[in-house]
Enzyme design. Structure first.
Site, short mmCIF file in Angstrom:
data_model
loop_
_atom_site.label_atom_id
_atom_site.label_comp_id
_atom_site.label_asym_id
_atom_site.label_seq_id
_atom_site.Cartn_x
_atom_site.Cartn_y
_atom_site.Cartn_z
N LYS A 53 1.46 13.97 1.28
CA LYS A 53 -0.45 14.37 0.68
C LYS A 53 -0.32 16.47 0.08
O LYS A 53 -1.39 16.41 -0.40
CB LYS A 53 -1.07 14.22 1.60
CG LYS A 53 -1.27 13.32 1.77
CD LYS A 53 -2.47 12.60 2.48
CE LYS A 53 -2.44 10.50 2.56
NZ LYS A 53 -3.15 10.03 2.37
N LYS B 22 -14.13 8.33 -3.68
CA LYS B 22 -16.25 8.43 -2.57
C LYS B 22 -15.77 10.00 -3.26
O LYS B 22 -17.47 10.52 -4.06
CB LYS B 22 -15.66 8.48 -1.42
CG LYS B 22 -14.85 7.16 -0.94
CD LYS B 22 -14.93 7.57 0.74
CE LYS B 22 -13.69 5.76 0.40
NZ LYS B 22 -13.24 6.18 1.65
N LYS C 163 -7.85 13.91 3.89
CA LYS C 163 -6.91 12.57 4.50
C LYS C 163 -6.54 13.49 6.09
O LYS C 163 -6.06 13.94 6.22
CB LYS C 163 -6.45 12.75 3.41
CG LYS C 163 -5.98 14.37 2.54
CD LYS C 163 -5.23 14.01 1.11
CE LYS C 163 -6.24 14.32 0.73
NZ LYS C 163 -6.12 13.05 -0.81
N THR D 240 -8.87 6.70 -1.99
CA THR D 240 -9.94 6.02 -1.94
C THR D 240 -10.93 7.34 -1.59
O THR D 240 -12.20 7.82 -2.54
CB THR D 240 -10.15 5.21 -1.29
OG1 THR D 240 -9.66 5.60 0.43
CG2 THR D 240 -9.28 3.67 -1.79
N HIS E 194 0.68 -1.04 -0.28
CA HIS E 194 0.08 -0.30 0.27
C HIS E 194 0.92 1.27 0.11
O HIS E 194 -0.09 2.66 0.39
CB HIS E 194 -0.73 -0.15 1.63
CG HIS E 194 -1.58 -1.24 1.63
ND1 HIS E 194 -3.00 -0.91 0.52
CD2 HIS E 194 -1.75 -2.27 2.07
CE1 HIS E 194 -3.59 -2.08 1.00
NE2 HIS E 194 -2.77 -2.52 1.63
#
Ligand code: 26V
Length: 751
Positions: free
Chosen positions: A496, A601, A490, A597, A310
């Site tokens: 990020k 969404k 997140k 993910t 991952h």
């Protein structure tokens, strides 16, 4: 007995006379009773999805939907002057995961059950999930998050296993959470708890005696492992989980007629990241104990286990100290050393070894050698694994590598989270899309139908109003639903790049003050928890919170810009934020986000992505087409060639706006509102190190985001983009992902 009679039997009184909490507990009982009536399909081979995290979120509404009684229960409660959404508020979310990895495991359970696969999940029963986050003085504080209740979803199975920590024995107890599939079928989530647990050893906040393993083993989700005790506790947790799991798997296989030489015909074990990788030596140990010779045990286990990677971030790939392992789990270490010896005999390339020169155990390496499959979680990520991060392994075992692009369960992220959009789509397409998400594609036929586009826009506005009410009620924050809702939710991590968004907002604030107004007023919303020991991440939270105060204090600027940081981002508030999102911020440094993910969404709920070509964004772009996504920044290929020689100074020296924004971080106004040390440290970090190249992508980000805000003014064109995103999101259903896992990896076969 009908539903009303059942509920009143549990309650011992009428619904009208009962309190919300009482009704909640009786609904839990009802769901569990109806779930238990369902059958799990039997096949010779059974799947075990093992994961240290299952971020399941609240279960009530989701289970009512999957059991097909949501509307009936809602109506019944309404008839009795009760509200399902108020009752749902009584449920405490179990935060048994950090972020994407744990939430993925929860979505997968829903799909495994829905598809009727013979498969269960296995994990740990943490008494306290991820910490609860609140803000004081513009900084994150962490408090314990108790979630377990006497009469909740957990079912005591009565099953116990003995786990041997190098002579010291512990008892694990198995609890189940029932996972009903949509309309039919059932899977189970088995969670193991240590019998000798003692919640009283928690001292202040989330501190506790990390050395007292008997009392603390399943107390917390991933305790801080930045010190030696924490890392040891993590090893204990992992072994406790896999030893319990291996015993259960072997026991169940034998009950179905397995002679253990053929375990791989009876069980497929999916290892979710490396946390459960010790199941490999543990299964080998058990098979040897049952009389199978070591070589044969290795061969059988190798055909049973498959590993999902991952992340490519080196610091997140587990490497356990072999000396510590030797001390605590000598039997495991003995087997791992033998496994390493076998590798060394076969390969001369040191990259492939399990043990390195410092006697550290590379868990991923072990999982690849001694598993039959390794998969990445999005096309780009799998390609990066093959061509760089795990290239030596790819050359050794090309046949083991495969991609499984992540997915999300549409039951929770559309049916549950966005009932208005769900209802409207059902009016247009009928109900079949609820089982087969690819049918959403049918929406494309309406892309030029102005009344449909208007309705899409209305639904979004309605969801924004609901979020506005929630923010006002829960957090005393006021927002304007007619502004553009720009959302980044997140985990807080430098890769990020919440800091890139923050620098943009500083620049926007300064522009507004100069009189250069944005095309539409902006509400920038953040939600993110930082790991308790992650200083740079906490500095970024501080920057955003401080900035939000400074903007709020400016009477002129606040009309055009509002910055909101909602505390304690979790599944429950994600369900409120995602349907209300206009701009979905997916701005990681290309190559670093394995998949994401949240991006899926938001797309499903009609948000338009502002993103780099990273993770699953790449696949979103090819599905929606360039008109319906805003891509910016350097590609993963470019980053690979630039990152080593990158010097942020050369970027800001040539960009006066950027250097002005950086200077603002430590201007008197900010220092006054915030903490000097944190702001100064962050400014130095960004202007001198900038490990994730936020400054490098700033100009393109700014240009692209401004274009988006400009384009938002054309309501019809924007609504078309929304529709196109929803219409093309079917590919990201976790039902598709799980079908691929089953076809390519598990091969559970027919009933
Ligand atoms: C954890 C850490 C912790 C230590 C500091 C650096 C670091 C970097 C990354 C991680 C993430 C660990 C694994 C993980 O949660 N991966 C996430 O898995 C999701 C489901 O596949 C995927 O969508 C996310 O992109 C990926 O980050």
């Amino acid at each position: 007995m009908n539903i009303k009679e059942k509920l009143e039997k549990y309650l011992g009184k009428s619904i009208t006379e009962s309190g919300n909490k009482e009704i909640y507990f009786s609904l839990v009982k009802l769901c569990n009773e109806l779930s238990a009536e369902r059958k799990t399909p039997e096949t010779k081979k059974k799947l075990y999805y093992i994961s240290a995290e299952f971020l399941i979120g609240k279960l009530l509404s989701n289970n009512l939907i999957n059991l097909g009684i949501y509307d009936r229960v809602k109506e019944l409660l309404c008839e009795n002057k009760k509200s399902l959404s108020e009752i749902e508020e009584c449920e405490i979310e179990p935060s048994l995961g950090n972020g994407g990895l744990g939430r993925l495991a929860a979505c997968f359970m829903d799909s495994i059950a829905t598809l009727g696969l013979n498969g269960d999940g296995i994990g740990l029963l943490y008494h306290l999930g991820l910490f609860r986050q609140s803000f004081k003085n513009n900084m994150q504080t962490e408090t314990p998050d108790y979630w377990m209740e006497e009469e909740g979803w957990l079912i005591d199975t009565g099953k116990e296993y003995e786990v041997d920590f190098g002579g010291k024995k512990a008892i694990s107890k198995m609890y189940d959470i029932l996972v009903p599939g949509y309309e039919k079928n059932l899977s189970k989530l088995h969670l193991f708890d240590i019998k000798s647990i003692d919640e009283n050893i928690i001292t202040q906040g989330i501190s506790f005696d990390k050395t007292n393993i008997e009392k603390n083993l399943t107390l917390f989700l991933y305790p801080d492992d930045s010190d030696e005790d924490g890392r040891m506790l993590r090893i204990y947790q992992e072994y406790f989980m896999v030893s319990s799991a291996a015993q259960l798997i072997v026991e169940e296989a034998q009950l179905r007629g397995c002679n253990l030489y053929d375990l791989n015909e009876y069980a497929a074990v999916q290892i979710n990241d490396t946390h459960p990788a010790m199941i490999i030596p543990e299964l080998i140990r058990i098979l040897c104990e049952k009389g199978i010779d070591f070589e044969k045990a290795c061969e059988t286990v190798q055909k049973t286990c498959a590993y999902t990677n991952h992340t490519v971030m080196a610091e997140a790939l587990e490497k356990w100290n072999g000396i510590a392992l030797q001390r605590t789990l000598p039997k495991m270490m003995e087997i791992i050393e033998k496994l390493d010896e076998k590798v060394r005999k076969k390969y001369s390339n040191e990259d492939l070894y399990i043990l390195d020169d410092h006697k550290r155990v590379h868990m991923a390496n072990m999982a690849i050698h001694y598993g039959y499959s390794i998969n990445g979680v999005a096309k780009l990520h799998t390609n990066i694994l093959k061509t760089s991060a795990l290239n030596s392994f790819y050359r050794a075992y090309p046949h083991k590598f495969n991609n499984k692009t992540n997915g999300i369960t549409f039951r929770r992220w559309l049916l549950k989270a966005n009932p208005c959009l769900t209802g409207f789509i059902a009016e247009l397409l009928g109900d079949d899309f609820k089982r087969d998400a690819s049918l959403l594609k049918g929406l494309e036929a309406y892309k030029d139908d102005t009344s449909v586009l208007e309705k899409f826009a209305d639904i979004k506005l309605g969801n924004k109003r609901m979020l506005k009410e929630y923010l006002a009620k829960e957090h005393n924050i006021s927002v304007d639903e007619n502004s553009i809702f720009d959302i980044q939710i997140k985990r807080l991590h430098e890769y990020k790049r919440q800091q890139l968004n923050a620098i943009y907002l500083i620049d926007k604030f300064l522009e507004i003050k100069e009189g250069k107004l944005p095309a539409s007023s902006i509400t920038a919303i953040f939600g993110a928890k930082a790991a308790p020991s992650y200083v740079a991440a906490k500095d970024i939270i501080h920057l955003i919170l401080t900035l939000s105060k400074v903007v709020e204090n400016d009477e002129e600027a606040k009309k055009f810009l509002k910055i909101v940081f909602i505390p304690n981002y979790n599944v429950t508030n994600a369900e409120k934020l995602i349907p209300a999102c206009d701009i979905s911020e997916q701005i990681s440094l290309a190559s670093k986000e394995a998949s994401g993910t949240g991006n899926m969404k938001m797309m499903l709920n009609g948000a338009v992505t502002l993103g780099t070509l990273d993770g699953a964004n790449v696949e979103i772009e090819s599905l929606v087409g360039k008109d319906n996504i805003y891509i910016f920044g350097a590609s993963s290929g470019e980053i690979a060639t630039k990152i080593d020689s990158y010097n942020p100074k050369s970027v800001w020296e040539n960009n006066p706006r950027l250097s002005r924004a950086l200077d603002f971080i430590t201007c008197p106004e900010m220092i006054n509102a915030g903490n000097k040390e944190r702001l100064e440290r962050l400014k130095i970090n960004l202007s001198e190190s900038d490990y994730f190249m936020a400054l490098y992508d700033f100009e393109d980000y700014k240009k692209t985001k401004n274009k988006m805000i400009e384009d938002y003014k054309d309501k019809t064109a924007w609504a078309r983009k929304m529709l196109m995103n929803t219409a093309n999101s079917g590919y990201f259903s976790s039902d598709r992902t799980i079908e691929e896992y089953n076809n390519d990896i598990w091969k559970l076969g027919k009933i």
